[in-house]
Write an enzyme that holds these catalytic residues in place. Structure first.
Site, PDB file in Angstrom:
ATOM      1  N   TYR A 153     -10.853   3.803  15.368  1.00  0.00           N
ATOM      2  CA  TYR A 153      -9.955   4.136  14.253  1.00  0.00           C
ATOM      3  C   TYR A 153      -9.912   5.649  14.040  1.00  0.00           C
ATOM      4  O   TYR A 153      -8.839   6.251  13.951  1.00  0.00           O
ATOM      5  CB  TYR A 153     -10.386   3.434  12.964  1.00  0.00           C
ATOM      6  N   GLY A 200       0.773  -1.235   0.000  1.00  0.00           N
ATOM      7  CA  GLY A 200       0.000   0.000   0.000  1.00  0.00           C
ATOM      8  C   GLY A 200       0.799   1.277   0.000  1.00  0.00           C
ATOM      9  O   GLY A 200       1.761   1.438  -0.761  1.00  0.00           O
ATOM     10  N   PHE A 201       0.403   2.225   0.867  1.00  0.00           N
ATOM     11  CA  PHE A 201       1.062   3.524   0.933  1.00  0.00           C
ATOM     12  C   PHE A 201       2.565   3.387   1.156  1.00  0.00           C
ATOM     13  O   PHE A 201       3.371   4.035   0.505  1.00  0.00           O
ATOM     14  CB  PHE A 201       0.501   4.363   2.083  1.00  0.00           C
ATOM     15  N   GLU A 203      -4.194  -2.832   1.096  1.00  0.00           N
ATOM     16  CA  GLU A 203      -4.845  -3.900   1.853  1.00  0.00           C
ATOM     17  C   GLU A 203      -5.779  -3.361   2.939  1.00  0.00           C
ATOM     18  O   GLU A 203      -6.337  -4.141   3.707  1.00  0.00           O
ATOM     19  CB  GLU A 203      -3.779  -4.781   2.518  1.00  0.00           C
ATOM     20  N   GLY A 233      -6.278   0.349  -3.856  1.00  0.00           N
ATOM     21  CA  GLY A 233      -4.949  -0.137  -4.207  1.00  0.00           C
ATOM     22  C   GLY A 233      -4.092  -0.552  -3.039  1.00  0.00           C
ATOM     23  O   GLY A 233      -2.872  -0.643  -3.160  1.00  0.00           O
ATOM     24  N   ARG A 274       6.587  -5.957   9.161  1.00  0.00           N
ATOM     25  CA  ARG A 274       6.646  -7.262   9.835  1.00  0.00           C
ATOM     26  C   ARG A 274       6.925  -8.406   8.872  1.00  0.00           C
ATOM     27  O   ARG A 274       7.428  -9.451   9.278  1.00  0.00           O
ATOM     28  CB  ARG A 274       5.336  -7.534  10.573  1.00  0.00           C
ATOM     29  N   ARG A 275       6.573  -8.244   7.584  1.00  0.00           N
ATOM     30  CA  ARG A 275       6.679  -9.353   6.633  1.00  0.00           C
ATOM     31  C   ARG A 275       8.018  -9.284   5.895  1.00  0.00           C
ATOM     32  O   ARG A 275       8.163  -8.587   4.905  1.00  0.00           O
ATOM     33  CB  ARG A 275       5.492  -9.312   5.672  1.00  0.00           C
TER      34      ARG A 275
END
Length: 252
Positions: A149, A13-14, A186, A184, A34-35
């Protein structure tokens, strides 16, 4: 010497779009997330000017250790992009999952302020730097199911405003970018945990894209250092604030 930017949440994403744009703009970029496999793929794509650095924004010890954990030559961060964040759920407050609320607060607020606090003294000591934070129009305009949020993004807005006051007299800039409807990424898939519902959010629209956010950030940080853009609120042309709601037929 190329300036160094640190971008959180750079696995998609961003964050991925921003990291990519900044490397192409001539920055050396520390991309965190994290990934690890996604970070390594991004480094393979963009070359030696991107450093993949695994970081969980809910891990206070890892954030505190970050400056000393970076390789030599990567520690003087000129631009911090506080991008990592998430929304979870659309339930009304009285029905929401408390664990979702706690995760949003830990990531969007606690991790963001801890990382800023860790890197800010170095910027002040060098008398140069820029903190750019990704807020949201959800921090300005309330909507049903936005509860925590939106509150985290309102915190981001006020935190950056107060940073500007604290940094008066130093050449360290602070900007809050507040996007509205943006596809565009997640974001909606993570929030709704249902690909079909997530796709429906953007059906019939032409939303902002991560590249639009990266373009905006690129312009902001390239301005002369005597220019500080405090806030940028941006929406696609298909979106506007909804106005106030009225419930009719309520019992006294």
């Amino acid at each position: 010497m190329k300036q160094i930017a640190l971008v959180t949440g750079a696995t998609a994403g961003f964050g991925k779009a921003i990291a990519t744009r900044l490397v192409r703009d001539g920055y050396r970029v520390i991309a965190t997330g994290r990934r690890r496999e996604r970070l390594d793929a991004l480094a393979a794509e963009l070359g030696p000017d991107l450093l993949a650095f695994e970081l969980d924004m809910t891990d206070a010890a890892a954030i505190a250790a970050l400056p000393g954990s970076l390789p030599e030559g990567w520690r003087d961060v000129d631009v911090l992009v506080n991008n990592a964040g998430l929304a979870l759920g659309m339930e009304k407050a009285q029905e929401a999952d408390l664990a979702n609320w706690q995760t949003m607060i830990s990531t969007n607020v606690t991790g963001m302020v801890e990382l800023t606090r860790v890197l800010l003294p170095g910027m002040v000591a060098r008398d140069r730097g820029h903190v750019v934070t990704l807020g949201s129009t959800a921090g300005i305009y309330p909507y049903t199911g936005g509860n925590v949020y939106g509150a985290t993004k309102a915190f981001v807005r006020q935190f950056t405003r107060n940073l500007r006051c604290d940094l008066l007299g130093h050449n360290v800039r602070v900007t809050n970018i507040e996007p509205g409807l943006c596809g565009g990424s997640e974001f909606s898939t993570v929030r709704l945990r249902d690909p079909a519902r997530a796709a429906a959010v953007y059906e019939g629209t032409h939303p902002l894209l991560p590249e639009d956010i990266a373009e905006t950030l690129s312009w902001i940080i390239a301005l002369p250092r005597h220019v500080n853009i405090n806030e940028v609120e941006m929406m696609p042309t298909c979106q506007a604030a909804g106005g106030l709601a009225v419930a009719r037929g309520m019992k006294d």
